[in-house]
Design an enzyme around this catalytic site. Structure first.
Site, PDB file in Angstrom:
ATOM      1  N   TYR A  36      19.373 -27.962 -48.879  1.00 20.66           N
ATOM      2  CA  TYR A  36      20.705 -28.163 -48.303  1.00 20.66           C
ATOM      3  C   TYR A  36      20.942 -29.659 -48.060  1.00 20.66           C
ATOM      4  O   TYR A  36      21.975 -30.213 -48.419  1.00 20.66           O
ATOM      5  CB  TYR A  36      20.823 -27.375 -46.990  1.00 20.66           C
ATOM      6  N   GLU A 114      31.948  -5.137 -27.428  1.00 21.36           N
ATOM      7  CA  GLU A 114      31.350  -6.411 -27.838  1.00 21.36           C
ATOM      8  C   GLU A 114      30.671  -7.068 -26.649  1.00 21.36           C
ATOM      9  O   GLU A 114      31.099  -6.879 -25.529  1.00 21.36           O
ATOM     10  CB  GLU A 114      32.457  -7.387 -28.301  1.00 21.36           C
ATOM     11  N   LYS A 116      30.213  -9.765 -23.955  1.00 18.52           N
ATOM     12  CA  LYS A 116      31.136 -10.746 -23.391  1.00 18.52           C
ATOM     13  C   LYS A 116      30.397 -12.071 -23.281  1.00 18.52           C
ATOM     14  O   LYS A 116      29.505 -12.226 -22.458  1.00 18.52           O
ATOM     15  CB  LYS A 116      31.638 -10.296 -22.021  1.00 18.52           C
ATOM     16  N   ASP A 118      29.407 -15.757 -22.459  1.00 18.57           N
ATOM     17  CA  ASP A 118      29.684 -16.623 -21.313  1.00 18.57           C
ATOM     18  C   ASP A 118      29.821 -18.059 -21.804  1.00 18.57           C
ATOM     19  O   ASP A 118      28.915 -18.868 -21.692  1.00 18.57           O
ATOM     20  CB  ASP A 118      28.545 -16.501 -20.290  1.00 18.57           C
ATOM     21  N   ARG A 137      42.025 -22.653 -24.165  1.00 22.98           N
ATOM     22  CA  ARG A 137      42.902 -21.611 -23.648  1.00 22.98           C
ATOM     23  C   ARG A 137      43.934 -22.213 -22.689  1.00 22.98           C
ATOM     24  O   ARG A 137      45.077 -21.773 -22.647  1.00 22.98           O
ATOM     25  CB  ARG A 137      42.036 -20.574 -22.921  1.00 22.98           C
ATOM     26  N   TYR A 229      36.304 -13.200 -31.747  1.00 24.76           N
ATOM     27  CA  TYR A 229      36.455 -11.833 -31.245  1.00 24.76           C
ATOM     28  C   TYR A 229      37.872 -11.296 -31.336  1.00 24.76           C
ATOM     29  O   TYR A 229      38.150 -10.202 -30.854  1.00 24.76           O
ATOM     30  CB  TYR A 229      35.934 -11.702 -29.817  1.00 24.76           C
ATOM     31  N   LYS A 317      31.424  -5.828 -16.410  1.00 25.73           N
ATOM     32  CA  LYS A 317      30.542  -6.943 -16.055  1.00 25.73           C
ATOM     33  C   LYS A 317      29.144  -6.466 -15.637  1.00 25.73           C
ATOM     34  O   LYS A 317      28.996  -5.398 -15.048  1.00 25.73           O
ATOM     35  CB  LYS A 317      31.167  -7.740 -14.882  1.00 25.73           C
ATOM     36  N   CYS A 411      -9.809 -24.446  -1.832  1.00 29.38           N
ATOM     37  CA  CYS A 411      -9.397 -23.218  -2.499  1.00 29.38           C
ATOM     38  C   CYS A 411      -9.301 -22.084  -1.475  1.00 29.38           C
ATOM     39  O   CYS A 411     -10.256 -21.833  -0.750  1.00 29.38           O
ATOM     40  CB  CYS A 411     -10.399 -22.864  -3.597  1.00 29.38           C
ATOM     41  N   CYS A 414     -12.328 -19.429  -2.607  1.00 28.05           N
ATOM     42  CA  CYS A 414     -13.759 -19.724  -2.526  1.00 28.05           C
ATOM     43  C   CYS A 414     -14.080 -20.912  -1.622  1.00 28.05           C
ATOM     44  O   CYS A 414     -15.254 -21.206  -1.371  1.00 28.05           O
ATOM     45  CB  CYS A 414     -14.342 -19.956  -3.921  1.00 28.05           C
ATOM     46  N   CYS A 429      -8.596 -25.513  -8.250  1.00 29.00           N
ATOM     47  CA  CYS A 429      -9.914 -25.241  -7.689  1.00 29.00           C
ATOM     48  C   CYS A 429     -10.900 -25.561  -8.812  1.00 29.00           C
ATOM     49  O   CYS A 429     -10.773 -25.026  -9.911  1.00 29.00           O
ATOM     50  CB  CYS A 429      -9.992 -23.772  -7.296  1.00 29.00           C
ATOM     51  N   CYS A 434     -15.463 -19.488  -9.052  1.00 27.55           N
ATOM     52  CA  CYS A 434     -14.559 -18.948  -8.025  1.00 27.55           C
ATOM     53  C   CYS A 434     -14.154 -17.523  -8.410  1.00 27.55           C
ATOM     54  O   CYS A 434     -13.716 -17.280  -9.546  1.00 27.55           O
ATOM     55  CB  CYS A 434     -13.331 -19.848  -7.919  1.00 27.55           C
TER      56      CYS A 434
HETATM   57  S1  IVH Z   1      38.840 -10.506 -25.631  1.00 27.99           S
HETATM   58  C1  IVH Z   1      43.076  -9.992 -24.530  1.00 27.99           C
HETATM   59  N1  IVH Z   1      36.310 -10.514 -26.268  1.00 27.99           N
HETATM   60  O1  IVH Z   1      36.414 -13.541 -21.600  1.00 27.99           O
HETATM   61  C2  IVH Z   1      41.653 -10.096 -24.833  1.00 27.99           C
HETATM   62  N2  IVH Z   1      37.044 -12.031 -24.605  1.00 27.99           N
HETATM   63  O2  IVH Z   1      38.570 -12.918 -19.203  1.00 27.99           O
HETATM   64  C3  IVH Z   1      41.086 -11.340 -24.344  1.00 27.99           C
HETATM   65  N3  IVH Z   1      35.299 -13.491 -23.701  1.00 27.99           N
HETATM   66  O3  IVH Z   1      38.845 -15.964 -21.720  1.00 27.99           O
HETATM   67  C4  IVH Z   1      39.753 -11.673 -24.685  1.00 27.99           C
HETATM   68  N4  IVH Z   1      33.656 -12.704 -24.951  1.00 27.99           N
HETATM   69  O4  IVH Z   1      37.034 -16.271 -23.419  1.00 27.99           O
HETATM   70  C5  IVH Z   1      37.255 -11.049 -25.490  1.00 27.99           C
HETATM   71  N5  IVH Z   1      34.078 -10.445 -26.940  1.00 27.99           N
HETATM   72  C6  IVH Z   1      35.033 -10.973 -26.182  1.00 27.99           C
HETATM   73  C7  IVH Z   1      34.769 -12.018 -25.263  1.00 27.99           C
HETATM   74  C8  IVH Z   1      35.809 -12.511 -24.485  1.00 27.99           C
HETATM   75  C9  IVH Z   1      34.008 -13.587 -24.014  1.00 27.99           C
HETATM   76  C10 IVH Z   1      36.008 -14.311 -22.700  1.00 27.99           C
HETATM   77  C11 IVH Z   1      37.280 -14.918 -23.222  1.00 27.99           C
HETATM   78  C12 IVH Z   1      38.320 -14.753 -22.163  1.00 27.99           C
HETATM   79  C13 IVH Z   1      37.598 -14.083 -21.057  1.00 27.99           C
HETATM   80  C14 IVH Z   1      38.437 -12.949 -20.554  1.00 27.99           C
END
Ligand code: IVH
Length: 668
Positions: A36, A114, A116, A118, A137, A229, A317, A411, A414, A429, A434
């Site tokens: 690559y 899916e 979520k 972070d 956003r 997503y 969550k 220690c 021992c 130690c 020991c």
């Molecule tokens: S869907 C209307 N899918 O979570 C649908 N959001 O509070 C909106 N996030 O700001 C989002 N993984 O950045 C969706 N698989 C996922 C996600 C995801 C992370 C975040 C997203 C959004 C926040 C929603």
């Protein structure tokens, strides 16, 4: 300029885009990193010689652009909403009930679920297949233009892939999460500390901070990734289901989390949540829940949205993994190598569903840095299977009655002298005799990844050492049945079982044996490396510093430790005794544990319930090999969803093809 040069540049660009896609999106590279780099270098050279060849979507253009004064604002065509949260099964079932009621549906509703991520939300806009804009956003209606920064992210294609089954839409707004994987985050923070820069508190802040750099050359140095997503406005393409959207995005070259899953009915989505939660701490990135979305787009339209969130989706969550409790006292434990480790005894508290009563404090510097005292109220954190740790003291709860902790000078087991060597965080130690060290060395020797002696648990080892039955791991092989039967909770049957397990452990591999010896700095991985290089134990025992340092991954620390270990008379005597008792560490994989020895596997596509990394680990655990490309020597090709060209190749070579079920059968 000659036509051939133009064509060559176009060819190289296309090749690089394809390899990027194979590597980052499909995780199925076809060429080595070196190959690559070679293609990239050729293109960079060509563009250097003929700047008029440079196109904005050239893969060489990911290094960042001149710094900006400020970010421009960009309105979103369709607002970027947030999600409603649910925290338990009842709330998720209530969501499903609401959905059904509004849709007037009695049957099960299909959802796509899916992880979520972070990280931080980003919108990409492609016009006729070209990435023209990327934005944050913001407040949901208007974001900031971070195009220059997003262009440096390698998992974001600058041009969409043209695929036969999907034509390139005139306009495609794609939404997803930009994040930093945990390993990369650790590495990155380490580098910052070394340079005297303040570390980021967590991967999310690091990702968000990196995207808001006015100088995209800095962003280009950050290990950002993206999973897509969803979509915003689209022209020239339409989808019936969310599942189709995700697959469509993949076809167009965008990266979608391979753990996305379609669920028939809410119960199946709840199962998915449980599965992801149990995997959570083994994932390469941080996930704070799962998102459950109504799959049918017509249904989504009917459901619509409330003020800031859609009625067709919910974020389920994970339970918080931090909790506060009282630290009752600090106890000092002595480990296998004599290291003194302070451990916090806590008032028991439930953290993410598990009751925690102890937490590691690492070492005395850590205690001093966090100013942790006996009697303090502390914030503790649990991450998966790892031992919980103390994050910080809740200072507002201090009464003045707390006791400052001091590490002992002798220690605690021992009574021997304790030393702290320069450059080390722990006091040690120095008495190899020991009892605490002896017990820990034997426990390590018998542990799962070492000689794996079934039935020789911690309590039993402690008892045997205390009663004077064994003084070293070598003594395990000369244990007498009648002495064992005298121990607590040791009937004839269990004594026989233990002796059989010890007998069984005699057939092992060199790498397990090296690991079992408990040489400092020689973990499982280094043990494997040493076993591969030296093949026999005798050769390893005779080696010198120079030869060891010549082994890749072995540094001065490891080499010194290995040499010191084998120089020690007692260690040599122990090894001699073990070998004379009939222990045979073999080079080749042996016995029942390696039924797949000699078999090679190629994995392609997404498997329904396990990740490729997991499948690979399982295959290798049973002695099999996993390679990247199919040849007539390949034993099996394991194909999941959306398999690549490897499946066709397997077919044409007559290689046996397995699905996940088939693989599971083979592994069981
Ligand atoms: S869907 C209307 N899918 O979570 C649908 N959001 O509070 C909106 N996030 O700001 C989002 N993984 O950045 C969706 N698989 C996922 C996600 C995801 C992370 C975040 C997203 C959004 C926040 C929603």
């Amino acid at each position: 300029m000659e036509q051939v040069i133009k064509e060559r540049a176009a060819y190289l660009r296309k090749a690089l885009n394809r390899h990027n896609y194979l590597y980052y999106v499909l995780d199925e590279p076809e060429v080595s990193d070196a190959e690559y780099d070679r293609i990239m270098r050729e293109l960079v050279d060509l563009e250097g010689k003929y700047p008029e060849l440079i196109t904005p979507d050239s893969p060489t253009r990911r290094v960042g652009a001149p710094p900006l004064e400020k970010f421009e604002s960009v309105p979103h065509t369709i607002p970027m909403l947030s999600l409603e949260n649910g925290f338990n099964e009842e709330e998720i079932r209530a969501f499903d009930q609401r959905v059904k009621k509004l849709l007037e549906e009695d049957a099960r509703v299909t959802y796509t679920a899916e992880p979520k991520m972070d990280g931080t939300a980003v919108e990409l806009i492609y016009e006729n297949g070209q990435l023209v804009r990327a934005s944050t956003r913001g407040d949901g209606f208007t974001g900031e233009d971070i195009t220059a920064n997003v262009r440096t992210i390698r998992t974001v294609p600058l041009t969409l892939l043209a695929d036969s089954s999907l034509s390139i839409p005139e306009r495609l707004e794609v939404r997803g999460e930009v994040f930093i994987a945990l390993d990369a985050f650790k590495e990155f923070n380490k580098e910052r500390l070394e340079k005297g820069e303040p570390p980021f508190a967590n991967p999310r802040n690091a990702a968000a901070g990196s995207l808001r750099q006015l100088n995209s050359k800095i962003t280009a140095q950050r290990p950002l990734e993206m999973f897509c997503y969803g979509i915003g406005a689209v022209e020239g393409l339409s989808f019936d289901t969310h599942w189709d959207i995700l697959n469509g995005l993949k076809f167009l070259g965008l990266r979608v989390n391979p753990l996305v899953h379609r669920c028939k009915g809410i119960e199946s989505a709840i199962e998915y949540y449980k599965d992801i939660e149990s995997k959570r701490h083994r994932l390469a990135y941080e996930v704070d829940g799962v998102v459950i979305k109504v799959d049918d787009i017509e249904f989504q339209k009917t459901l619509g949205e409330k003020s800031r969130s859609p009625r067709w989706a919910i974020a389920y969550k994970f339970r918080p993994t931090q909790e506060t409790t009282r630290l009752v006292k600090i106890e000092v434990q002595v480990g296998r190598t004599g290291a003194l480790t302070p451990v916090a005894h806590l008032e028991p508290v439930s953290v993410g569903g598990v009751v925690v009563s102890r937490a590691t404090l690492h070492n005395e510097d850590e205690i001093a840095k966090k100013d942790i005292r006996e009697g303090d109220t502390v914030l503790i954190q649990r991450a998966g299977d790892v031992i919980p740790e103390v994050v910080k003291v809740v200072l507002s709860k201090r009464t003045g009655q707390e006791i400052v902790f001091k590490m002992p000078d002798t220690c605690p087991v021992c009574g021997s002298e304790v030393v702290r060597l320069e450059g080390e965080a722990a006091r040690r130690c120095i008495n190899a005799g020991c009892t605490a060290q002896i017990k820990e060395r034997i426990k390590h020797f018998a542990s799962k990844d070492a000689l794996d002696i079934d039935g020789l648990g911690d309590k039993l080892v402690e008892q045997m050492v205390e009663k004077g039955l064994i003084k070293s791991y070598a003594d395990l092989f000369t244990l007498k049945r009648d002495r064992l039967i005298g121990l607590e909770r040791m009937a004839e049957k269990s004594a026989d079982n233990l002796l059989a397990a010890i007998e069984n452990s005699k057939r092992t591999t060199i790498s397990r044996f090296i690991y079992a010896l408990g040489i400092r700095y020689v973990g499982e991985h280094i043990a494997k490396v040493l076993a591969e290089r030296f093949v026999s134990l005798e050769r390893l025992m005779e080696t010198g510093e120079e030869e060891l340092l010549d082994v890749e991954e072995v540094g001065p620390q490891v080499s010194k430790s290995v040499i010191a270990f084998f120089k020690n008379i007692e260690n040599r005597q122990n090894i001699d005794r073990i070998l004379s008792c009939g222990v045979i560490p073999e080079t080749k994989a042996v016995g029942k544990e390696h039924p797949l020895a000699g078999k090679t596997f190629v994995l392609t596509g997404t498997l329904p319930s396990i990740t490729r990394a997991e499948a690979k680990a399982k295959i290798e655990g049973l002695g099999g090999k996993v390679t990247g490309s199919v040849s007539s020597k390949t034993s099996y090709v394991v194909a999941g969803e959306n398999p690549g060209s490897k499946l066709d190749k397997a077919g044409s070579l007559g290689v046996e093809i397995l699905d996940e079920e088939g693989l599971k059968k083979l592994l069981s």
